[in-house]
Design an enzyme around this catalytic site. Structure first.
Site, mmCIF file in Angstrom:
data_model
loop_
_atom_site.group_PDB
_atom_site.id
_atom_site.type_symbol
_atom_site.label_atom_id
_atom_site.label_comp_id
_atom_site.label_asym_id
_atom_site.label_seq_id
_atom_site.Cartn_x
_atom_site.Cartn_y
_atom_site.Cartn_z
ATOM 1 N N ASP A 281 0.729 -1.164 -0.018
ATOM 2 C CA ASP A 281 -0.058 -0.070 -0.021
ATOM 3 C C ASP A 281 0.903 1.252 -0.041
ATOM 4 O OD1 ASP A 281 0.196 1.177 2.686
ATOM 5 O OD2 ASP A 281 -0.684 -0.816 3.276
HETATM 6 N N1 URA Z 1 0.052 -5.374 4.710
HETATM 7 C C1 URA Z 1 -0.459 -4.204 4.516
HETATM 8 O O1 URA Z 1 -1.062 -3.866 5.604
HETATM 9 N N2 URA Z 1 0.012 -3.403 3.767
HETATM 10 C C2 URA Z 1 0.758 -3.770 2.663
HETATM 11 O O2 URA Z 1 1.294 -2.959 1.732
HETATM 12 C C3 URA Z 1 1.166 -5.114 2.784
HETATM 13 C C4 URA Z 1 0.530 -5.933 3.651
#
Ligand code: URA
Length: 260
Positions: free
Chosen positions: A123
Site C-alpha cells: 500500500d
Molecule cells: N499488509 C499491509 O497492511 N500493507 C501492505 O502493503 C502489505 C501487507
C-alpha cells in the site's frame, strides 16, 4: 499497468520500434543496466556486425544486426527480467496512476523492460521489498495461494501488545474478510510508546498486516516488507532497484515448483 500483453510479438514489431539505440538493446537483452551498457560501449567491448561501436547514439536493428559483447553473441528477447525495488513510502503500486500520484513505475527501468510489472502490491504508506518481473508465469505463480509464498514485515505499532495479542495474531485473527491463516509473530523491541513486531504471513489480503494490528487494537504506524519468499532487501537501498542474482532467480522458480 503497462502489461506484458501491450508489447507486440517480436515478429510483429514495426519499423517504428526498430532500429533502437544500442545501449537500450543491451539493457533489454539483460546484459546490463542502461548505464552499464553505455560503459561497455565506451570501453570498446561491444561490436555490431563485427565492428566496435563506442558511440552512444548508435542504433541497431535486433532482427538483422549481430551484436557481440566481449566476443559473445547477444541473444535478443530470450530471457525475462526480474528485479527488486526497495519502495519508499508515498508511492502507489501501479504502473500508471490516473490521479497523477507518485507511482512505482517512476522508480524502475520501464523503458528498458516495457513488460515489467509489480508482483502483488504494497500500500502507498508501506515501504520495502517489491518484486517486478516481465515473466507473467512466474509472477502469477508467486501470487497463487497454493504456493504459500511467505512475506515478512516489520510493523511498528502503537503501545505494547500483550502475549495474548501476539498469540492471536499468530494463531489467526478475525478480520472482516475472514480469519487469517497462522503467522509467525515476534515482538522485536519496544519503547515507551511503540513496539516493533516482526510478522511473517503466507497470505496476501488487502492491507492485511495493518488490519491484523488494528484487530488487536495496536495501530500500525510504520510498515516495511523485508522479505518476499527467498528474496530480501540485501544490497538495495530505499528508492533504488537491482536485478535478481542468478541464485535468487533459481530460488524463485523453486518457490513456484519449477526447477529446484
Ligand atoms: N499488509 C499491509 O497492511 N500493507 C501492505 O502493503 C502489505 C501487507
Amino acid at each position: 499497468m503497462d502489461s506484458v500483453h501491450s508489447e507486440p510479438e517480436e515478429s510483429q514489431q514495426s519499423a517504428a520500434v526498430y532500429p533502437m539505440r544500442l545501449q537500450k538493446f543491451l539493457a533489454r537483452a539483460g546484459i546490463a543496466s542502461r548505464r552499464g551498457a553505455e560503459n561497455l560501449m565506451t570501453a570498446g567491448r561491444v561490436k555490431v556486425n563485427g565492428e566496435v561501436v563506442a558511440e552512444l547514439g548508435s542504433k541497431v536493428d535486433p532482427l538483422s544486426d549481430s551484436v557481440e559483447v566481449d566476443g559473445m553473441l547477444v541473444e535478443w528477447g530470450a530471457d525475462p527480467v526480474s528485479l527488486i525495488l526497495n519502495k519508499p513510502a508515498g508511492y502507489v503500486t501501479t504502473m500508471n496512476d490516473p490521479q497523477g500520484r507518485p507511482c512505482v513505475a517512476e522508480l524502475v527501468p520501464t523503458e528498458e523492460h516495457p513488460g515489467l510489472y509489480p508482483v502483488g502490491r504494497l500500500d502507498r504508506a508501506t515501504r520495502g521489498l517489491l518484486l517486478f518481473t516481465t515473466d507473467g508465469e512466474l509472477g502469477h505463480g508467486l501470487l497463487h495461494p497454493s504456493h504459500h509464498v511467505h512475506k515478512t514485515y516489520l510493523a511498528r505499532v502503537e503501545g505494547l501488545p500483550t502475549e495474548s495479542d501476539i498469540k492471536q495474531l499468530a494463531e489467526g485473527i478475525e478480520l472482516d474478510d475472514g480469519i487469517t491463516a497462522p503467522a509467525d509473530v515476534v515482538l522485536k523491541d519496544s519503547d515507551v510508546e511503540t513496539s516493533l513486531l516482526q510478522m511473517t504471513i503466507h497470505e496476501g489480503r488487502y492491507r492485511q498486516v495493518r488490519r491484523m494490528c488494528r484487530a488487536i487494537h495496536h495501530e500500525c504506524i510504520d510498515l516495511q516488507r523485508i522479505s518476499f519468499g527467498p528474496l530480501t532487501l540485501e544490497n538495495v537501498v530505499e528508492g533504488q532497484w537491482r536485478y535478481l542474482t542468478e541464485k535468487e532467480t533459481e530460488a524463485l522458480q523453486c518457490a513456484v515448483g519449477k526447477q529446484c
